[in-house]
Design a protein around this motif. Structure first.
Motif, PDB file in Angstrom:
ATOM      1  N   VAL A  29       0.839  -1.204   0.000  1.00 40.83           N
ATOM      2  CA  VAL A  29       0.000   0.000   0.000  1.00 40.83           C
ATOM      3  C   VAL A  29       0.871   1.250   0.000  1.00 40.83           C
ATOM      4  O   VAL A  29       0.722   2.130  -0.861  1.00 40.83           O
ATOM      5  CB  VAL A  29      -0.938   0.014   1.227  1.00 40.83           C
ATOM      6  N   PHE A  30       1.787   1.344   0.934  1.00 36.99           N
ATOM      7  CA  PHE A  30       2.607   2.550   1.055  1.00 36.99           C
ATOM      8  C   PHE A  30       3.511   2.747  -0.162  1.00 36.99           C
ATOM      9  O   PHE A  30       3.682   3.877  -0.633  1.00 36.99           O
ATOM     10  CB  PHE A  30       3.438   2.497   2.333  1.00 36.99           C
ATOM     11  N   ARG A  31       4.082   1.680  -0.670  1.00 41.02           N
ATOM     12  CA  ARG A  31       4.979   1.823  -1.821  1.00 41.02           C
ATOM     13  C   ARG A  31       4.237   2.357  -3.044  1.00 41.02           C
ATOM     14  O   ARG A  31       4.767   3.187  -3.791  1.00 41.02           O
ATOM     15  CB  ARG A  31       5.645   0.483  -2.144  1.00 41.02           C
ATOM     16  N   ASN A  32       3.020   1.892  -3.270  1.00 39.61           N
ATOM     17  CA  ASN A  32       2.282   2.344  -4.445  1.00 39.61           C
ATOM     18  C   ASN A  32       1.723   3.746  -4.267  1.00 39.61           C
ATOM     19  O   ASN A  32       1.607   4.495  -5.239  1.00 39.61           O
ATOM     20  CB  ASN A  32       1.181   1.345  -4.781  1.00 39.61           C
ATOM     21  N   LEU A  33       1.392   4.130  -3.034  1.00 37.91           N
ATOM     22  CA  LEU A  33       0.970   5.506  -2.806  1.00 37.91           C
ATOM     23  C   LEU A  33       2.147   6.467  -2.969  1.00 37.91           C
ATOM     24  O   LEU A  33       1.993   7.577  -3.490  1.00 37.91           O
ATOM     25  CB  LEU A  33       0.352   5.644  -1.416  1.00 37.91           C
ATOM     26  N   ILE A  34       3.326   6.048  -2.544  1.00 30.54           N
ATOM     27  CA  ILE A  34       4.527   6.872  -2.760  1.00 30.54           C
ATOM     28  C   ILE A  34       4.826   6.976  -4.249  1.00 30.54           C
ATOM     29  O   ILE A  34       5.180   8.054  -4.755  1.00 30.54           O
ATOM     30  CB  ILE A  34       5.721   6.272  -1.992  1.00 30.54           C
ATOM     31  N   SER A  35       4.672   5.871  -4.973  1.00 32.22           N
ATOM     32  CA  SER A  35       4.867   5.882  -6.422  1.00 32.22           C
ATOM     33  C   SER A  35       3.883   6.839  -7.091  1.00 32.22           C
ATOM     34  O   SER A  35       4.242   7.587  -8.009  1.00 32.22           O
ATOM     35  CB  SER A  35       4.702   4.466  -6.982  1.00 32.22           C
ATOM     36  N   TYR A  36       2.640   6.828  -6.635  1.00 32.11           N
ATOM     37  CA  TYR A  36       1.615   7.730  -7.165  1.00 32.11           C
ATOM     38  C   TYR A  36       2.013   9.181  -6.949  1.00 32.11           C
ATOM     39  O   TYR A  36       1.926  10.015  -7.875  1.00 32.11           O
ATOM     40  CB  TYR A  36       0.290   7.404  -6.490  1.00 32.11           C
ATOM     41  N   GLU A  37       2.482   9.508  -5.742  1.00 31.81           N
ATOM     42  CA  GLU A  37       2.890  10.885  -5.463  1.00 31.81           C
ATOM     43  C   GLU A  37       4.115  11.280  -6.283  1.00 31.81           C
ATOM     44  O   GLU A  37       4.243  12.436  -6.688  1.00 31.81           O
ATOM     45  CB  GLU A  37       3.190  11.040  -3.972  1.00 31.81           C
ATOM     46  N   LEU A  38       4.986  10.336  -6.534  1.00 34.93           N
ATOM     47  CA  LEU A  38       6.186  10.628  -7.317  1.00 34.93           C
ATOM     48  C   LEU A  38       5.834  10.939  -8.771  1.00 34.93           C
ATOM     49  O   LEU A  38       6.478  11.784  -9.413  1.00 34.93           O
ATOM     50  CB  LEU A  38       7.150   9.444  -7.246  1.00 34.93           C
ATOM     51  N   CYS A  39       4.808  10.288  -9.298  1.00 35.18           N
ATOM     52  CA  CYS A  39       4.446  10.431 -10.715  1.00 35.18           C
ATOM     53  C   CYS A  39       3.458  11.555 -10.985  1.00 35.18           C
ATOM     54  O   CYS A  39       3.489  12.173 -12.051  1.00 35.18           O
ATOM     55  CB  CYS A  39       3.847   9.122 -11.231  1.00 35.18           C
ATOM     56  N   TYR A  40       2.570  11.816 -10.015  1.00 37.91           N
ATOM     57  CA  TYR A  40       1.476  12.742 -10.275  1.00 37.91           C
ATOM     58  C   TYR A  40       1.960  14.193 -10.199  1.00 37.91           C
ATOM     59  O   TYR A  40       2.585  14.594  -9.213  1.00 37.91           O
ATOM     60  CB  TYR A  40       0.347  12.522  -9.262  1.00 37.91           C
ATOM     61  N   PRO A  41       1.698  15.005 -11.227  1.00 35.48           N
ATOM     62  CA  PRO A  41       2.157  16.399 -11.225  1.00 35.48           C
ATOM     63  C   PRO A  41       1.578  17.190 -10.058  1.00 35.48           C
ATOM     64  O   PRO A  41       0.395  17.059  -9.724  1.00 35.48           O
ATOM     65  CB  PRO A  41       1.642  16.937 -12.570  1.00 35.48           C
ATOM     66  N   ASN A  42       2.414  17.987  -9.427  1.00 41.63           N
ATOM     67  CA  ASN A  42       2.011  18.849  -8.312  1.00 41.63           C
ATOM     68  C   ASN A  42       1.370  18.074  -7.169  1.00 41.63           C
ATOM     69  O   ASN A  42       0.425  18.536  -6.525  1.00 41.63           O
ATOM     70  CB  ASN A  42       1.041  19.937  -8.810  1.00 41.63           C
ATOM     71  N   SER A  43       1.889  16.896  -6.905  1.00 39.44           N
ATOM     72  CA  SER A  43       1.362  16.084  -5.820  1.00 39.44           C
ATOM     73  C   SER A  43       1.609  16.756  -4.476  1.00 39.44           C
ATOM     74  O   SER A  43       2.574  17.509  -4.306  1.00 39.44           O
ATOM     75  CB  SER A  43       2.038  14.706  -5.829  1.00 39.44           C
ATOM     76  N   ASP A  44       0.740  16.462  -3.487  1.00 36.52           N
ATOM     77  CA  ASP A  44       0.926  17.066  -2.168  1.00 36.52           C
ATOM     78  C   ASP A  44       1.950  16.310  -1.319  1.00 36.52           C
ATOM     79  O   ASP A  44       2.354  16.784  -0.257  1.00 36.52           O
ATOM     80  CB  ASP A  44      -0.408  17.154  -1.412  1.00 36.52           C
ATOM     81  N   ASP A  45       2.367  15.111  -1.744  1.00 36.23           N
ATOM     82  CA  ASP A  45       3.451  14.355  -1.079  1.00 36.23           C
ATOM     83  C   ASP A  45       3.166  14.024   0.381  1.00 36.23           C
ATOM     84  O   ASP A  45       4.081  13.893   1.192  1.00 36.23           O
ATOM     85  CB  ASP A  45       4.783  15.128  -1.163  1.00 36.23           C
ATOM     86  N   ARG A  46       1.911  13.856   0.754  1.00 33.91           N
ATOM     87  CA  ARG A  46       1.576  13.588   2.152  1.00 33.91           C
ATOM     88  C   ARG A  46       2.116  12.228   2.627  1.00 33.91           C
ATOM     89  O   ARG A  46       2.659  12.111   3.718  1.00 33.91           O
ATOM     90  CB  ARG A  46       0.062  13.641   2.345  1.00 33.91           C
ATOM     91  N   ILE A  47       1.924  11.198   1.806  1.00 32.50           N
ATOM     92  CA  ILE A  47       2.342   9.855   2.209  1.00 32.50           C
ATOM     93  C   ILE A  47       3.863   9.759   2.238  1.00 32.50           C
ATOM     94  O   ILE A  47       4.449   9.141   3.136  1.00 32.50           O
ATOM     95  CB  ILE A  47       1.748   8.793   1.277  1.00 32.50           C
ATOM     96  N   THR A  48       4.525  10.365   1.270  1.00 30.73           N
ATOM     97  CA  THR A  48       5.990  10.356   1.248  1.00 30.73           C
ATOM     98  C   THR A  48       6.553  11.074   2.465  1.00 30.73           C
ATOM     99  O   THR A  48       7.534  10.626   3.069  1.00 30.73           O
ATOM    100  CB  THR A  48       6.518  11.007  -0.048  1.00 30.73           C
ATOM    101  N   SER A  49       5.937  12.194   2.857  1.00 32.00           N
ATOM    102  CA  SER A  49       6.372  12.912   4.058  1.00 32.00           C
ATOM    103  C   SER A  49       6.240  12.028   5.290  1.00 32.00           C
ATOM    104  O   SER A  49       7.127  11.992   6.153  1.00 32.00           O
ATOM    105  CB  SER A  49       5.526  14.180   4.247  1.00 32.00           C
TER     106      SER A  49
END
Length: 426
Positions: free
Chosen positions: A298-318
């Protein structure tokens, strides 16, 4: 110094042909839709361990459709589609209605995928209808046991639910949420008047052992796909401190072990927003999190989503960055478990490795949500009294018996001193 271009024929550039080739490349359809939100996993993440990004049994959407190892579950999808249609008020026409509706959305649906889709219009519509109806029926059967058959191919086998917990969150393995919405709106036999969002959240809270968010889902707007829904459900609706990280990086904090040694108390927060981490008067309050077999996926794919999505809020990565700071060893995991912050279904060594590997330096955040908190924690750690108090509690008052022994020793020392003083005066 000029570069020697050489005198052989192999060094001669056909300018006309090269220019024509580049012009042809520029003339291609370079349209990049703002709807893009379903991505292939970046190689920087994929190379660490591909098993967290590839489906085990169920293909959803076009990227993994047709893979030989995923074909056996196509029968389960067809069975679920039949169950969905059979409960409709118009079972004879519903399938054609599904096809007509998705056919009208086919071009828009393609825009959600960041990458070419090699399927024809007819094949792509078929994938969207079958996979979309399978997911809706899955959510319905999860919400109502009465809909499940005696030998349900998914709910009669706990291992299947674990597989789905892995496959349905994969960023590469998705349908646009708007496809699910359109299919669901045509379904004439709803379950307990639950909305599609409520059905999906109930399923993923069960399967991932997440805390159920507040009843109001006003903050769940503009859902793009399942990972986006899960992410928004995890972080809930409240606003948290937003602080852009400086170019030199973010401020780190010590591990849980060192925080305790510095006199900081770690406590479980009651907040349902996992990012709602607060530090006040020497107490670091962290919402609880459960760690089990599918949590890393779950966490790895949400981080991947934030890495790819333009102007992501990066909440999960933080969040991953902060937890990576707090947990270095199995001892740190034990401390967080003892304080009710982590509910660990793995062994402590595996849990520590999970957090240590979760965040990779290849992930760069635009915003770091815990900057002020880290600064406050570090300032507190630099004070002398909290460290002394922490040392005293850890060494002399860590158990009731140790506390009583220390108290008795102090009383004895005081009485001895008083007796000595009286003896000297007399």
């Amino acid at each position: 110094m000029a570069v020697n271009s050489g005198d052989t024929d192999t060094d001669i550039v056909d300018v006309e042909r090269l220019a024509s080739s580049i012009e042809h490349m520029m003339s291609q359809d370079l349209f990049m839709s703002s709807k893009r939100c379903i991505f292939k996993t970046p190689i920087a993440l994929y190379r660490h361990n591909e098993k967290f990004y590839i489906p085990d049994a169920f293909s959803i959407g076009p990227f993994h459709h047709g893979c030989p190892n995923l074909k056996p579950t196509e029968t389960i999808k067809a069975k679920y589609l039949l169950g969905l249609i059979s409960r409709s008020r118009f079972p004879n026409t519903l399938l054609k209605d599904f096809i007509n509706t998705i056919n009208a959305l086919e071009r828009e649906a393609r825009e959600y995928y960041a990458g070419p889709i090699e399927y024809s219009r007819e094949e792509f519509v078929k994938i969207l209808v079958i996979d979309g109806c399978f997911m809706i029926e899955l959510f319905c059967r999860n919400a109502s046991k009465q809909l499940r058959e005696e030998n349900d191919p998914i709910f009669s086998m706990s291992s299947m639910l674990q597989v789905l917990g892995h496959d349905l969150i994969l960023l590469e393995n998705q349908l646009p949420w708007m496809v699910l919405e359109h299919l669901f709106s045509m379904f004439t036999a709803p379950v307990s008047d639950m909305t599609l969002i409520e059905l999906a959240i109930a399923f993923f809270c069960d399967i991932y052992a997440f805390r159920q968010p507040a009843r109001s889902h006003d903050y769940l707007r503009d859902i793009k796909h399942i990972p986006d829904l899960v992410k928004k459900g995890m972080v809930s609706s409240i606003e948290v401190d937003e602080e852009k990280i400086p170019q030199s990086g973010w401020e780190l904090i010590p591990s849980a072990t060192h925080l305790v040694e510095a006199g900081i108390k770690l406590r479980k927060s009651r907040s349902k927003n996992m990012l709602d981490i607060k530090f006040e008067k020497g107490v670091l309050a962290i919402p609880p999190i459960r760690i089990h077999e599918t949590t890393e996926t779950v966490f790895r794919n949400l981080i991947s989503y934030e890495l790819c999505y333009p102007n992501s809020d990066d909440r999960i990565t933080s969040y991953a960055m902060l937890l990576d700071n707090l947990i270095d060893t199995a001892k740190d995991v034990e401390i967080l478990c003892e304080n009710g912050i982590i509910c660990n279904w793995l062994n402590t060594e595996d849990a520590a490795r999970f957090f240590n590997k979760l965040y990779h330096r290849t992930c760069v955040v635009n915003k770091y949500y815990h900057g002020n908190l880290c600064m406050q924690v570090n300032e507190y750690c630099e004070k002398i009294w909290p460290r002394w108090r922490g040392m005293l509690v850890r060494n002399y008052f860590n158990t009731p018996w140790a506390g009583l022994s220390t108290f008795a020793a102090v009383i004895l020392l005081i009485l001895t001193s008083v007796q000595t003083w009286y003896s000297m005066k007399s």
